[in-house]
Scaffold this active site. Sequence first.
Site, PDB file in Angstrom:
ATOM      1  N   ARG A 141      37.037  48.366  41.473  1.00 16.07           N
ATOM      2  CA  ARG A 141      37.275  47.862  42.857  1.00 16.07           C
ATOM      3  C   ARG A 141      38.176  48.885  43.681  1.00 16.07           C
ATOM      4  NH1 ARG A 141      39.191  42.620  42.072  1.00 16.07           N
ATOM      5  NH2 ARG A 141      39.450  42.234  44.003  1.00 16.07           N
ATOM      6  N   ARG A 160      47.513  38.353  39.289  1.00 20.29           N
ATOM      7  CA  ARG A 160      47.102  37.220  40.384  1.00 20.29           C
ATOM      8  C   ARG A 160      46.331  36.320  39.333  1.00 20.29           C
ATOM      9  NH1 ARG A 160      43.976  39.584  45.411  1.00 20.29           N
ATOM     10  NH2 ARG A 160      42.652  40.518  43.891  1.00 20.29           N
ATOM     11  N   LYS A 217      46.160  40.924  51.766  1.00 16.52           N
ATOM     12  CA  LYS A 217      45.478  40.747  52.911  1.00 16.52           C
ATOM     13  C   LYS A 217      45.293  39.002  53.000  1.00 16.52           C
ATOM     14  CE  LYS A 217      41.859  43.066  51.666  1.00 16.52           C
ATOM     15  NZ  LYS A 217      42.443  43.483  50.473  1.00 16.52           N
ATOM     16  N   ARG A 273      34.141  46.378  55.182  1.00 14.00           N
ATOM     17  CA  ARG A 273      34.541  47.118  54.034  1.00 14.00           C
ATOM     18  C   ARG A 273      33.823  48.636  53.935  1.00 14.00           C
ATOM     19  NH1 ARG A 273      36.335  42.735  50.557  1.00 14.00           N
ATOM     20  NH2 ARG A 273      36.991  43.385  48.429  1.00 14.00           N
ATOM     21  N   ARG A 284      40.950  35.587  38.213  1.00 15.37           N
ATOM     22  CA  ARG A 284      39.644  36.052  38.638  1.00 15.37           C
ATOM     23  C   ARG A 284      38.827  36.814  37.804  1.00 15.37           C
ATOM     24  NH1 ARG A 284      39.916  37.913  45.003  1.00 15.37           N
ATOM     25  NH2 ARG A 284      38.363  39.522  44.417  1.00 15.37           N
TER      26      ARG A 284
HETATM   27  P1  AMP Z   1      37.590  40.281  47.554  1.00 15.44           P
HETATM   28  O1  AMP Z   1      37.719  38.679  47.161  1.00 15.44           O
HETATM   29  O2  AMP Z   1      37.604  40.475  49.125  1.00 15.44           O
HETATM   30  O3  AMP Z   1      38.280  41.159  46.737  1.00 15.44           O
HETATM   31  O4  AMP Z   1      35.877  40.367  47.339  1.00 15.44           O
HETATM   32  C1  AMP Z   1      35.499  39.989  45.955  1.00 15.44           C
HETATM   33  C2  AMP Z   1      33.976  40.754  46.179  1.00 15.44           C
HETATM   34  O5  AMP Z   1      33.165  40.136  47.024  1.00 15.44           O
HETATM   35  C3  AMP Z   1      33.929  42.174  46.177  1.00 15.44           C
HETATM   36  O6  AMP Z   1      34.440  43.005  45.170  1.00 15.44           O
HETATM   37  C4  AMP Z   1      32.617  42.514  46.717  1.00 15.44           C
HETATM   38  O7  AMP Z   1      31.796  42.394  45.477  1.00 15.44           O
HETATM   39  C5  AMP Z   1      32.331  41.168  47.384  1.00 15.44           C
HETATM   40  N1  AMP Z   1      32.503  41.490  48.872  1.00 15.44           N
HETATM   41  C6  AMP Z   1      33.555  40.696  49.578  1.00 15.44           C
HETATM   42  N2  AMP Z   1      33.534  41.441  50.889  1.00 15.44           N
HETATM   43  C7  AMP Z   1      32.659  42.362  51.084  1.00 15.44           C
HETATM   44  C8  AMP Z   1      32.155  43.268  52.106  1.00 15.44           C
HETATM   45  N3  AMP Z   1      32.716  43.239  53.173  1.00 15.44           N
HETATM   46  N4  AMP Z   1      31.315  44.139  51.719  1.00 15.44           N
HETATM   47  C9  AMP Z   1      30.622  44.078  50.496  1.00 15.44           C
HETATM   48  N5  AMP Z   1      30.930  43.315  49.542  1.00 15.44           N
HETATM   49  C10 AMP Z   1      32.010  42.109  49.751  1.00 15.44           C
END
Ligand code: AMP
Length: 223
Positions: free
Chosen positions: A169, A127, A13, A88, A158
């Site tokens: 996740r 990653r 994404k 999400r 990360r």
């Molecule tokens: P990502 O980089 O998109 O994988 O996001 C990393 C973390 O940020 C996720 O595991 C959540 O803890 C938080 N997060 C990101 N986007 C959202 C969302 N739309 N709703 C809730 N938590 C989010």
Amino acid sequence: MRLVMLGLPGAGKGTQGELLAQRLGIPRISTGDMFRAVLKSDSDLGRRVKAYVERGELVPDHLTVALVEQRLAQADARAGFVLDGFPRTVPQAQALDEKLLEAGRPLHAAIYINVPQEVAIRRIASRRVCSQCGATYSQEQVAADGSCPACGGPLVQRPDDSDETARHRLQVYLAQTHPVVEYYRQAGVLIEVDGQRAIPEVLGDILAALSARQQDVEASGGR
Ligand code: AMP
């Protein structure tokens, strides 16, 4: 164009969202990046979201929706946006729809990058992110000295990409986020692409589907 990117963590994404944003001249808005920036700041919001992000849990909807609404109100998002990592949950998708409809600017498409879970797990494990400029790579793209090909900064994993948190996740995704794909499918705005193809091919598939969709909408006199 107003777009959202959907797919498992590791589906691509961020990569495709960034390429689309560059191609279309609109910002990519990543809630994950926004939360990581908030965590680094010494703020009340940072303290409230820390535990969720570190455990790989979703930050509560009201905090996330408020953050996105503020970001979408900024001038650069007027011409459109690519949302990456949001929505999400189905309530987040409903809140977004409501806001956009209120403004008379509905979503053009939700792009679902489909990859099998094993592929997502493999990609997350490999990653690496530049702690200086934020660019993302897979381990194979990185030089032996482990520095960022773009800026020379140090590449790190990360913290929430570590095996246990990454698996959690994926579970969170399946339980809470996958229903969002069906939500947009039913709304008739879903574009599904095969995320196992090479990066330029996936981008080509998305652009072709967007252009076909745009022509259909114009032919039917819609938005
Ligand atoms: P990502 O980089 O998109 O994988 O996001 C990393 C973390 O940020 C996720 O595991 C959540 O803890 C938080 N997060 C990101 N986007 C959202 C969302 N739309 N709703 C809730 N938590 C989010």
